[in-house]
Design a protein around this motif. Structure first.
Motif, PDB file in Angstrom:
ATOM      1  N   ARG A  35      -6.932  61.366 -26.059  1.00 50.00           N
ATOM      2  CA  ARG A  35      -5.836  61.395 -24.759  1.00 50.00           C
ATOM      3  C   ARG A  35      -6.245  62.650 -23.801  1.00 50.00           C
ATOM      4  O   ARG A  35      -5.933  62.331 -22.754  1.00 50.00           O
ATOM      5  N   GLU A  67       3.846  45.142 -22.724  1.00 50.48           N
ATOM      6  CA  GLU A  67       3.812  45.815 -23.739  1.00 50.48           C
ATOM      7  C   GLU A  67       2.606  45.117 -24.595  1.00 50.48           C
ATOM      8  O   GLU A  67       1.947  46.070 -25.333  1.00 50.48           O
ATOM      9  N   ASP A  97      -0.325  44.078 -33.562  1.00 52.70           N
ATOM     10  CA  ASP A  97      -0.619  45.582 -33.262  1.00 52.70           C
ATOM     11  C   ASP A  97      -2.027  45.921 -33.997  1.00 52.70           C
ATOM     12  O   ASP A  97      -2.351  47.007 -34.174  1.00 52.70           O
ATOM     13  N   HIS A 140      -5.339  49.387 -25.349  1.00 40.69           N
ATOM     14  CA  HIS A 140      -5.682  50.594 -25.454  1.00 40.69           C
ATOM     15  C   HIS A 140      -4.886  51.121 -26.531  1.00 40.69           C
ATOM     16  O   HIS A 140      -5.366  51.766 -27.485  1.00 40.69           O
ATOM     17  N   ARG A 141      -3.619  50.750 -26.823  1.00 35.04           N
ATOM     18  CA  ARG A 141      -2.751  51.485 -27.521  1.00 35.04           C
ATOM     19  C   ARG A 141      -3.059  51.156 -29.120  1.00 35.04           C
ATOM     20  O   ARG A 141      -3.151  51.890 -29.936  1.00 35.04           O
ATOM     21  N   ASN A 142      -3.623  49.985 -29.610  1.00 32.66           N
ATOM     22  CA  ASN A 142      -3.720  49.522 -30.665  1.00 32.66           C
ATOM     23  C   ASN A 142      -5.011  50.287 -31.199  1.00 32.66           C
ATOM     24  O   ASN A 142      -5.205  50.609 -32.352  1.00 32.66           O
ATOM     25  N   LYS A 179      -0.832  47.129 -25.595  1.00 32.09           N
ATOM     26  CA  LYS A 179      -1.318  47.037 -26.931  1.00 32.09           C
ATOM     27  C   LYS A 179      -2.767  46.887 -27.062  1.00 32.09           C
ATOM     28  O   LYS A 179      -3.820  47.481 -27.773  1.00 32.09           O
TER      29      LYS A 179
END
Length: 353
Positions: free
Chosen positions: A120, A333, A295, A340-342, A337
């Motif tokens: 991050r 959304e 996810d 990058h978020r997953n 995911k």
């Protein structure tokens, strides 16, 4: 011009390009040469914010070896696996590749990350967030002493094999059509490696493992199960792709699969040539999401290690892929995911924060 969606990627072989032409590494990294799939300008243009940078030990090639790429463009095929490479042979190659990654960090445009907080921070600073990954554990001996040395140097992800055997286990040959049940499982040293990686919180990568090795890790590991760059066997029956049963095991562990862009692992006919359009990618993503959930799917390009779809082209083409997802009905959304978020979430579950 809009800002690209940030993409954190499950696998690339950029370090192999540097290994093969070290004299040109500054141009290869810092300028857009038009070669390969990755360099800093194309990463910036495509929104590529980081990922797993693989250390892979090339197999020695004899002058009379067959043209494997040509064979893979004409299925069916089953390629013989190269011989095991010993630690003594692998160590100087791995050291050179990690040296290149550390040089990239010294240019000020990349950070080697050992935690999700590091990832991050790198993203916030506009640096490429790099995870040191071993694609095959040849630089580690059966006594596992070197595992601790490499961990101290930043190793945070490891695949016990790249297809050819190691002292730890067995990989799948490159074959189409073929299932992944192609040989024996982990060796005793391989099972010890799994336990030690769990203790050190090094992520274990299931890509390239055969089915019995996959099942051994699933039985032994206390971490989420991750395949950094693999696709759906139900869509493309390549030995390198994951069966629905394997996807169910990954889902139950709260793990993740990164979609591989290699044409031969995407096309239903297994042909390794590039293709136009996005339908094969979308079919695999839809299947992975249906079996894993929204996810537990990410992107695992295999940039600089595979022949990829023509409309993607290279890292600068990632916004075209994102647009194709939008046109296929993926909401913002879900796209975030997948992009990058997953990946960050599964790394938090594996490493901690």
């Amino acid at each position: 011009m809009s800002t690209p969606v940030p993409v954190f990627d499950g696998h690339n072989d950029f370090l192999l390009r540097l290994l093969r032409d070290p004299a040109r590494r500054e141009a290869t990294w810092l300028t857009e040469t038009g070669e390969g799939h990755l360099d800093l300008p194309r990463m910036r243009a495509g929104g590529f914010v980081g990922g797993f940078f693989a250390v892979y030990i090339p197999s020695p090639q004899a002058h009379d070896d067959p043209d494997f790429d040509a064979i893979m463009r004409n299925p069916p095929f089953s390629l013989p696996l190269p011989d095991l490479i010993g630690q003594a042979e692998a160590l100087p190659v791995a050291m050179a590749m990690v040296g290149h990654l550390m040089w990239m960090e010294r240019t000020g445009h990349l950070a080697i990350c050992r935690s999700v907080a590091d990832i991050r921070a790198a993203m916030a600073a506009g640096k490429i967030a790099a995870i040191l990954h071993f694609e095959g554990a040849e630089p580690i001996g059966a006594d596992l002493d070197a595992l601790h040395v490499w961990h101290a140097m930043g190793l945070r992800s490891l695949g016990p094999v790249w297809s050819r055997p190691t002292v730890f286990g067995h990989g799948v040959p490159f074959a189409f059509p073929s299932g992944p049940d192609t040989g024996e499982g982990l060796t005793p040293a391989g099972k010890a490696l799994v336990r030690e990686c769990n203790a050190l919180r090094i992520m274990l990568d299931l890509s390239h493992l055969n089915e019995k090795g996959f099942d051994d890790i699933a039985a032994l590991s206390d971490a989420p199960l991750v395949a950094t760059h693999s696709n759906a066997h139900a869509i493309t029956p390549s030995s390198r792709n994951l069966t629905d049963r394997q996807l169910a095991v990954i889902r139950e562990s709260d793990g993740l699969v990164g979609l591989n862009y290699a044409s031969g692992f995407l096309r239903a006919d297994g042909i390794g040539d590039p293709f136009e359009g996005w339908e094969p990618i979308l079919r695999h993503l839809d299947h992975l999401i249906a079996h894993l959930g929204e996810d537990r799917v990410g992107l695992g390009s295999d940039f600089d290690g595979a022949t990829i779809p023509a409309d993607l082209g290279d890292a600068a083409g990632l916004p075209r892929l994102i647009d194709a997802l939008r046109q296929n009905g993926y909401g913002e959304e879900l796209i975030a995911k997948l992009a990058h978020r997953n990946w960050l979430a599964v790394l938090e579950r594996t490493w901690g924060a």
